[in-house]
Write an enzyme that holds these catalytic residues in place. Structure first.
Site, short mmCIF file in Angstrom:
data_model
loop_
_atom_site.label_atom_id
_atom_site.label_comp_id
_atom_site.label_asym_id
_atom_site.label_seq_id
_atom_site.Cartn_x
_atom_site.Cartn_y
_atom_site.Cartn_z
N THR A 192 0.82 -1.22 0.00
CA THR A 192 0.00 0.00 0.00
C THR A 192 0.85 1.25 0.00
OG1 THR A 192 -1.78 1.20 1.11
CG2 THR A 192 -0.23 0.04 2.53
N ARG A 193 0.25 2.35 -0.51
CA ARG A 193 0.90 3.67 -0.46
C ARG A 193 -0.07 4.69 0.12
NH1 ARG A 193 -1.57 5.02 -5.67
NH2 ARG A 193 -1.47 7.22 -5.15
N MET A 251 -13.61 -3.34 -1.79
CA MET A 251 -14.54 -3.59 -0.68
C MET A 251 -15.45 -2.37 -0.50
SD MET A 251 -13.74 -6.58 0.69
CE MET A 251 -14.29 -6.63 2.38
N ARG A 288 -7.94 -3.70 -6.59
CA ARG A 288 -8.41 -2.90 -7.72
C ARG A 288 -7.34 -1.87 -8.10
NH1 ARG A 288 -11.05 1.52 -9.16
NH2 ARG A 288 -12.76 1.24 -10.64
N HIS A 330 -7.96 2.12 6.07
CA HIS A 330 -9.20 2.29 6.83
C HIS A 330 -9.87 0.93 7.00
CE1 HIS A 330 -8.37 6.51 6.45
NE2 HIS A 330 -8.27 6.37 5.15
N ILE A 353 8.55 44.46 -2.55
CA ILE A 353 7.90 44.96 -3.77
C ILE A 353 7.53 43.76 -4.65
CG2 ILE A 353 8.23 46.28 -5.89
CD1 ILE A 353 10.03 48.17 -4.32
N ALA A 354 8.46 42.81 -4.78
CA ALA A 354 8.26 41.61 -5.59
C ALA A 354 7.67 41.94 -6.96
CB ALA A 354 7.39 40.59 -4.84
N HIS A 394 -4.22 -1.90 -9.06
CA HIS A 394 -2.96 -2.05 -8.32
C HIS A 394 -1.85 -1.20 -8.95
CE1 HIS A 394 -0.35 -4.45 -5.56
NE2 HIS A 394 0.56 -3.94 -6.37
N HIS A 412 -9.81 -1.72 4.15
CA HIS A 412 -8.54 -2.42 3.94
C HIS A 412 -8.34 -3.51 4.98
CE1 HIS A 412 -7.99 1.77 2.49
NE2 HIS A 412 -7.54 1.14 1.43
P1 ADP Z 1 12.17 43.80 -4.14
O1 ADP Z 1 10.88 43.16 -3.86
O2 ADP Z 1 12.21 44.36 -5.54
O3 ADP Z 1 13.37 42.98 -3.82
P2 ADP Z 1 12.25 45.19 -1.59
O4 ADP Z 1 10.90 45.35 -1.05
O5 ADP Z 1 13.12 44.12 -1.03
O6 ADP Z 1 12.21 45.09 -3.20
O7 ADP Z 1 13.05 46.53 -1.41
C1 ADP Z 1 12.44 47.70 -1.79
C2 ADP Z 1 12.80 48.78 -0.83
O8 ADP Z 1 14.16 49.13 -1.06
C3 ADP Z 1 11.94 49.98 -1.15
O9 ADP Z 1 10.88 50.09 -0.24
C4 ADP Z 1 12.91 51.12 -1.03
O10 ADP Z 1 12.86 51.59 0.30
C5 ADP Z 1 14.30 50.55 -1.22
N1 ADP Z 1 14.94 50.77 -2.56
C6 ADP Z 1 16.17 51.24 -2.75
N2 ADP Z 1 16.50 51.26 -4.06
C7 ADP Z 1 15.45 50.75 -4.72
C8 ADP Z 1 15.18 50.50 -6.11
N3 ADP Z 1 16.08 50.74 -7.07
N4 ADP Z 1 13.97 49.96 -6.44
C9 ADP Z 1 13.06 49.70 -5.48
N5 ADP Z 1 13.26 49.91 -4.17
C10 ADP Z 1 14.45 50.44 -3.79
#
Ligand code: ADP
Ligand code: ADP
Length: 570
Positions: free
Chosen positions: A197-198, A332, A291, A202, A476-477, A293, A205
């Site tokens: 079995t993986r 079953m 069933r 219950h 910021i991402a 298998h 079984h």
């Molecule tokens: P990322 O998600 O792009 O890595 P962070 O949130 O880690 O960004 O960093 C952004 C922060 O860094 C900003 O809030 C600002 O205060 C500072 N900062 C300095 N230089 C820059 C830049 N060139 N671009 C954006 N943020 C900067």
């Protein structure tokens, strides 16, 4: 018929070197090239060395491989259905030649075995996938794994074990084939039925395994796979705790639990033959095939990869040659009318049967709903509930994204206070600026560095979420692809809530809390998000908040309402 089966499994291969040989090989190995084994290869090696894969004495050579693909037998006609190869990428194979010795190592670098290469050859992954899985459907997990495997060049030859594989979990339940055989002798068990079995087990079984072993008058080996199973399966730690729980519900002295470190391929009928052989090597006389298998279920259109009882037909053809008896079993089902489990083919016409699918079980666990007594045992369910807590006890990652000055840190800080007030889960704030001062102090703002920064945040957030805490991330991402990677990582372990703080650039620039926008406009800061660097807007965030006309408290309440609504705070 039973008297035809050799007691406890037939000839057993043992590739482990003697004490002296091991010392000699360790001393000589300074000159050996090394291969770091993959997860699957580690499992295969362990079974080769202790004889779980008897009669194999090493990884397959070309002639055996072709013959196995062709008709599930080695070149000398012995039954063997699975191509057990040591396949490495082209680059790893360079410099190796026939006659050279290679150290096979685990991820920590320990040398587990030495391979004396007799043959170096190329495998044909497409032909292999088609032969083993009977399909080239890319949704079949085995097909995909084979086609995507970077291992192209196969190394075959004599394997000598130097160090047994190290396992530190459930060590008392890990028996080698030789261990199990002597255990059966010690216990006075002549006939033993193995159950593969993986999944968590219950009541159905338990009913099936007890019926099967009673039918042939044998004892029972519960032999679950703890090596590699289908992606998405319940982790083996949880499963083993469930097996330990259900063990108490078997008649005393009937059943033994032992773990098998096998890497499953999900090859359905072919795999069933392999499983039967492996169980024979572990000293069993009978093997249950139920069933579907070792099948991976159905594709996304609902078409099953294998027929429900196809594996039984194939094992039936091979069982005499293997030297193990198959006990074929129907699915079953529970008859409410009779308050008992029955094989599906014994259900009368019109008789109502109950079942709970795996998907339905997971839903009930997630939502803390009742799981009926007829379906499982309360101690098994308790283990599953521990592993799958309801949302209110799961870890969460709140992942803020948006321009600088949009309000991410401000809202994050409000939420930090709120969560500390509510209590119950540990909370960590991974604010952009704070992370950059600590975790990512050496990073700048190039695309590469920003991605690295976000992946580090994702790694930490995932650890926190896995352990049931709340991670509030506020970078910021700016790049969608990196955000997607973080989501994929975290969502497997808890809640992932992406919060797009969508305050427009003009508003952020007008606020210019840190004076950075003015500097960016003046060209004093390069690669500034929104000014001289891109921001890719999230397409499907769980929450979007424009803070232009909101107070921080109002913005934070939007997030809390969302969490309440989804059951994370209840
Ligand atoms: P990322 O998600 O792009 O890595 P962070 O949130 O880690 O960004 O960093 C952004 C922060 O860094 C900003 O809030 C600002 O205060 C500072 N900062 C300095 N230089 C820059 C830049 N060139 N671009 C954006 N943020 C900067
Ligand atoms: P980020 O972390 O996104 O770079 P900050 O939170 O550091 O942004 O800055 C946001 C600025 O906007 C702060 O000065 C904050 O007082 C102000 N602000 C005004 N309204 C809000 C709101 N509803 N939510 C968050 N911040 C707000």
């Amino acid at each position: 018929m039973n008297h035809l089966i050799p007691p406890h499994g037939g000839e057993l291969v043992d590739l482990m070197a003697t004490h002296e040989e091991r010392a000699r090989l360790k001393a000589e190995s300074v000159d050996f090239p090394s291969i770091d084994l993959t997860g699957q290869q580690l499992c295969d090696l362990e079974l080769l060395v202790h004889g779980g894969f008897s009669p194999l004495r090493g990884f397959l050579g070309r002639a055996d491989y072709d013959s196995v693909l062709e008709h599930m037998r080695l070149a000398d006609e012995t039954v063997w259905p699975m191509p057990i190869v040591l396949a490495v990428p082209q680059a790893t194979a360079e410099g190796l030649s026939e006659g050279s010795r290679v150290a096979l190592r685990d991820p920590e670098g320990t040398m587990l075995a030495v391979l004396e290469i007799v043959e170096i050859w190329d495998r044909d992954r497409k032909r292999e996938a088609e032969a083993v899985f009977g399909s080239l459907h890319e949704e079949h997990p085995g097909v995909r794994a084979t086609l995507d495997d970077p291992g192209q060049v196969c190394l075959s030859g004599k394997v000598t074990g130097v160090q047994p594989a190290a396992h530190h979990d459930f060590t008392e339940l890990r028996y080698t084939p030789a261990d199990l055989r002597s255990e059966f002798t010690r216990l006075g068990w002549r006939l033993v039925t193995a159950f593969q079995t993986r999944n968590p087990l219950h009541r159905a079984h338990k009913e099936m395994t007890v019926r099967a072993s009673t039918e042939v008058g044998s004892h029972l080996l519960l032999h679950p796979v703890v090596g590699m199973t289908k992606p998405g399966d319940v982790d083996h730690y949880t499963r083993v705790r469930c097996y330990q729980a259900i063990a108490h519900h078997y008649p005393p002295g009937l059943m033994k639990l032992s773990l098998l470190n096998l890497a499953m391929r999900m090859a359905g009928p072919r795999e069933a033959v392999w499983h039967a052989l492996i169980r024979k090597n572990h000293g069993c006389s009978h093997f249950i095939v139920g069933r579907d298998h070792a099948g991976p279920g159905s594709d996304s259109k609902g078409n099953p990869f294998y027929g429900p009882y196809e594996a039984q037909d194939v094992v039936a053809d091979f069982q005499d040659d293997i030297g193990i008896r198959m006990i074929p079993f129907q699915e079953m089902v529970y008859s409410a009318q009779r308050s008992q489990y029955l094989p599906r083919n014994e259900v009368a016409e019109g008789e109502e049967v109950l079942s709970v699918s795996g998907t339905e079980l997971r839903r009930r666990l997630r939502e803390a709903l009742e799981i009926p007594d007829w379906f499982s045992y309360s101690d098994v369910v308790a283990e599953l509930r521990r592993a799958y807590p309801p949302k209110e006890r799961q870890g969460i990652t709140l992942f803020f994204t948006g321009l600088s000055g949009a309000g991410k840190s401000t809202i994050a800080n409000v939420l930090l206070s709120k969560f500390l007030e509510i209590g119950g889960r540990p909370v960590t704030l991974l604010d952009g600026d704070i992370v950059r001062k600590n975790l990512s102090s050496e990073l700048g703002f190039s695309r590469e560095h920003r991605n690295l920064n976000i992946l580090r945040i994702g790694f930490v957030a995932n650890e926190i979420t896995k352990n049931g805490g709340i991670a509030i991330c506020a970078p910021i991402a700016p790049y969608a692809e990196t955000r997607r990677k973080v989501r994929e990582l975290v969502a497997a372990h808890g809640g992932f809530i992406e919060i797009y703080v969508s305050t427009p650039l003009e508003a952020c620039e007008k606020r210019d809390r840190k004076g950075l926008y003015a500097k960016a406009r003046a060209g004093l800061i390069k690669e500034f998000t929104g000014i001289s660097d891109p921001y890719e807007e999230p397409e499907n965030p769980e929450i979007a908040i424009d803070t232009t006309d909101l107070t921080p408290e109002e913005a934070a309440q939007e997030v809390l309402l969302y969490l309440e609504n989804k059951g994370f705070l209840a």
